[in-house]
Design a protein around this motif. Structure first.
Motif, PDB file in Angstrom:
ATOM      1  N   ALA A 167       2.132   1.469  18.903  1.00  0.00           N
ATOM      2  CA  ALA A 167       3.147   2.405  18.389  1.00  0.00           C
ATOM      3  C   ALA A 167       2.455   3.654  17.846  1.00  0.00           C
ATOM      4  CB  ALA A 167       3.984   1.750  17.308  1.00  0.00           C
ATOM      5  N   CYS A 168       3.074   4.804  18.105  1.00  0.00           N
ATOM      6  CA  CYS A 168       2.407   6.081  17.876  1.00  0.00           C
ATOM      7  C   CYS A 168       2.806   6.742  16.566  1.00  0.00           C
ATOM      8  CB  CYS A 168       2.688   7.004  19.053  1.00  0.00           C
ATOM      9  SG  CYS A 168       4.412   6.926  19.553  1.00  0.00           S
ATOM     10  N   HIS A 169       3.438   5.989  15.662  1.00  0.00           N
ATOM     11  CA  HIS A 169       3.792   6.508  14.338  1.00  0.00           C
ATOM     12  C   HIS A 169       3.981   5.335  13.390  1.00  0.00           C
ATOM     13  CE1 HIS A 169       7.643   5.612  16.333  1.00  0.00           C
ATOM     14  NE2 HIS A 169       7.956   5.138  15.143  1.00  0.00           N
ATOM     15  N   ILE A 170       4.014   5.628  12.096  1.00  0.00           N
ATOM     16  CA  ILE A 170       4.329   4.636  11.066  1.00  0.00           C
ATOM     17  C   ILE A 170       5.795   4.820  10.680  1.00  0.00           C
ATOM     18  CG2 ILE A 170       3.914   4.050   8.634  1.00  0.00           C
ATOM     19  CD1 ILE A 170       1.686   3.100  10.336  1.00  0.00           C
ATOM     20  N   GLY A 220      -2.453   9.386  14.242  1.00  0.00           N
ATOM     21  CA  GLY A 220      -2.745  10.743  14.699  1.00  0.00           C
ATOM     22  C   GLY A 220      -1.863  11.141  15.869  1.00  0.00           C
ATOM     23  N   ASN A 221      -0.975  12.123  15.625  1.00  0.00           N
ATOM     24  CA  ASN A 221       0.034  12.471  16.624  1.00  0.00           C
ATOM     25  C   ASN A 221       0.883  13.596  16.018  1.00  0.00           C
ATOM     26  OD1 ASN A 221       2.357  12.516  18.229  1.00  0.00           O
ATOM     27  ND2 ASN A 221       2.726  10.323  18.112  1.00  0.00           N
ATOM     28  N   LEU A 222       1.036  14.710  16.708  1.00  0.00           N
ATOM     29  CA  LEU A 222       1.817  15.824  16.143  1.00  0.00           C
ATOM     30  C   LEU A 222       3.300  15.731  16.473  1.00  0.00           C
ATOM     31  CD1 LEU A 222      -0.019  19.296  16.526  1.00  0.00           C
ATOM     32  CD2 LEU A 222       0.414  17.980  14.445  1.00  0.00           C
ATOM     33  N   VAL A 223       3.717  14.648  17.133  1.00  0.00           N
ATOM     34  CA  VAL A 223       5.098  14.594  17.613  1.00  0.00           C
ATOM     35  C   VAL A 223       5.969  13.662  16.750  1.00  0.00           C
ATOM     36  CG1 VAL A 223       6.562  14.347  19.658  1.00  0.00           C
ATOM     37  CG2 VAL A 223       4.196  15.108  19.915  1.00  0.00           C
ATOM     38  N   CYS A 224       6.042  12.366  17.105  1.00  0.00           N
ATOM     39  CA  CYS A 224       7.081  11.528  16.489  1.00  0.00           C
ATOM     40  C   CYS A 224       6.867  11.120  15.035  1.00  0.00           C
ATOM     41  CB  CYS A 224       7.388  10.319  17.349  1.00  0.00           C
ATOM     42  SG  CYS A 224       5.929   9.394  17.762  1.00  0.00           S
ATOM     43  N   PRO A 225       5.652  11.154  14.464  1.00  0.00           N
ATOM     44  CA  PRO A 225       5.589  10.830  13.028  1.00  0.00           C
ATOM     45  C   PRO A 225       6.544  11.699  12.198  1.00  0.00           C
ATOM     46  CG  PRO A 225       3.380  10.804  13.932  1.00  0.00           C
ATOM     47  CD  PRO A 225       4.295  11.346  15.011  1.00  0.00           C
TER      48      PRO A 225
END
Ligand code: GDP
Ligand code: MG
Ligand code: ZN
Length: 220
Positions: A91-94, A120-125
């Motif tokens: 999963a790409c966010h917390i 680390g991700n500038l989108v869905c977090p």
């Protein structure tokens, strides 16, 4: 149909996160959701902050990574009061659900500040609250000064942008003024601090912001 599913997921997350938020408020604990691209320096900023504010702020960190406990190991070594690593296994966010069980593991009464280092991700977090008081985006000058325009939600949702790695500016085409302008174009009221976690430049202004927010939460 897909849009409905996404909306349901966001609504469900908001419900869980509001329960987390109530627990933080009850403990008068100031909570930051720290977001950035991979490698912008989130863990480096936390290591510096924990070391420099030792004796002033008792800091807990929840680390979110797809895999490994490398960041939690760094944070523990830096002297955090509480450290916990979440592995999202892809999963790409917390989200709020992921941190809810971790709240039972910490003694909030001994903490002044809790930071959730997001994946680390500038989108869905930027789309998923965890129950934080503030979202902040850490932006590295190496990412190129156009990125606030290309990933606007992250910069709109955050009230604070810390621009890191300013020690590298002489080697790059990125202009600090252009980064600021592009970020403020998508979020006019954005607070900005320029720092280098490598040599410590600018960090005092960030520490001042943190201490003010912690004091206001305790007073409220
Ligand atoms: N030159 C320079 N490198 C930095 C700075 N801050 C972090 N780094 C480096 O950037 C890399 C990624 O840092 P890390 O804290 O792991 O980033 P994260 O993935 O956002 O947690 C590491 O090699 C750090 O040493 C800085 O201010 N200047
Ligand atoms: Mg990290
Ligand atoms: Zn995601």
């Amino acid at each position: 149909m897909k849009v409905t599913v996404v909306k349901d997921i966001l609504d469900a997350n908001r419900r869980v996160s509001s329960v987390n938020k109530a627990r933080f408020d009850e403990a008068k604990l100031f909570v930051v959701n720290l977001m950035s691209s991979p490698g912008a320096g989130k863990t480096a900023l936390l290591e510096k902050t924990i070391a420099d504010l030792k004796g002033e702020l008792s800091i807990g960190v929840i680390e979110g990574d797809i895999q490994t406990s490398l960041d939690a190991d760094r944070i523990e070594a830096a002297g955090a009061t509480f450290t916990h690593q979440i592995n999202t296994h892809g999963a790409c966010h917390i989200d709020g659900n992921m941190i809810a069980p971790v709240l039972d593991l910490m003694d909030m009464s001994v903490l002044d500040l809790l930071v959730v280092e997001n994946v680390g991700n500038l989108v869905c977090p930027a789309e998923f609250d965890v129950g934080e008081d503030e979202k902040m985006v850490l932006f590295s000058v190496t990412e190129g000064d156009d990125k606030p325009k290309k990933y606007p939600l992250m910069f709109q949702e955050s009230n604070l942008m810390v621009v890191n790695k300013i020690d590298l500016l002489p080697y790059l085409d990125s202009e600090l003024e252009t980064i600021h302008k592009n970020a403020r174009d998508v979020h006019p009221g954005l607070t900005i601090f320029d720092v280098s976690c490598r040599n410590g430049d600018g960090l005092d202004a960030f520490y001042g912001w943190l201490k003010e927010k912690v004091a206001a939460k305790k007073a409220g």
